[in-house]
Design a protein around this motif. Structure first.
Motif: not given
Length: 154
Positions: A21, A23, A84, A87
């Motif tokens: 993760q 970001t 992510e 998403h």
């Protein structure tokens, strides 16, 4: 998707999930190592309901709930992180709806959530889930957040 409580035997899988993760960690102003250490410690500390959301043996999301906040008595969704890799395809929406039905509504009808002011994407997501802005606050870590609230009429 299966939602289940975190146990100590899940530590390696949780760490592996958190390390992907990048970001989310950056948005929190943390290195991936600091992000991982902090969240593993939170999951192992107790006092909250720490959950893994899985398909087969793959962790696709995590959540951490405080079922009754000591000050306001509401349920707080302290952490909700969807991998992510998933998403922008509707999985977060599906996971949140399942989380709300299975883990939140049986315990309370008022939910709160803190969102970093600069995280417009998260703010839009939570508004789509029925949350509205309530106030500004500061986390235990010293981060300024917008507190969002959702009330379900019984």
């Amino acid at each position: 998707m299966k939602i289940r409580s975190y146990t100590g035997s899940d530590k390696d899988r949780l760490e592996s999930f958190l390390r992907r993760q990048v970001t989310f960690a950056a948005m929190n102003g943390q290195t991936i190592d600091a992000f991982c250490v902090e969240n593993v410690a939170d999951f192992e500390a107790g006092g909250t309901v720490s959950l893994l959301m899985e398909t087969d043996d793959d962790v696709v999301a995590i959540a951490d709930l405080l079922r009754r906040h000591p000050t306001d008595g509401s349920l707080w969704l302290g952490l909700f992180v969807v991998d992510e890799r998933f998403h922008d395809n509707g999985i977060a929406q599906t996971l949140y709806e399942q989380l709300e039905q299975e883990q939140m509504l049986p315990h309370h009808s008022v939910f709160r959530r803190g969102v970093l002011p600069h995280n417009e994407r998260a703010y839009r997501f939570w508004r789509r889930q029925g949350y509205t802005y309530e106030k500004e606050s500061v986390t235990a870590r010293g981060d300024r957040v917008h507190v969002l609230i959702k009330t379900i009429d019984p």
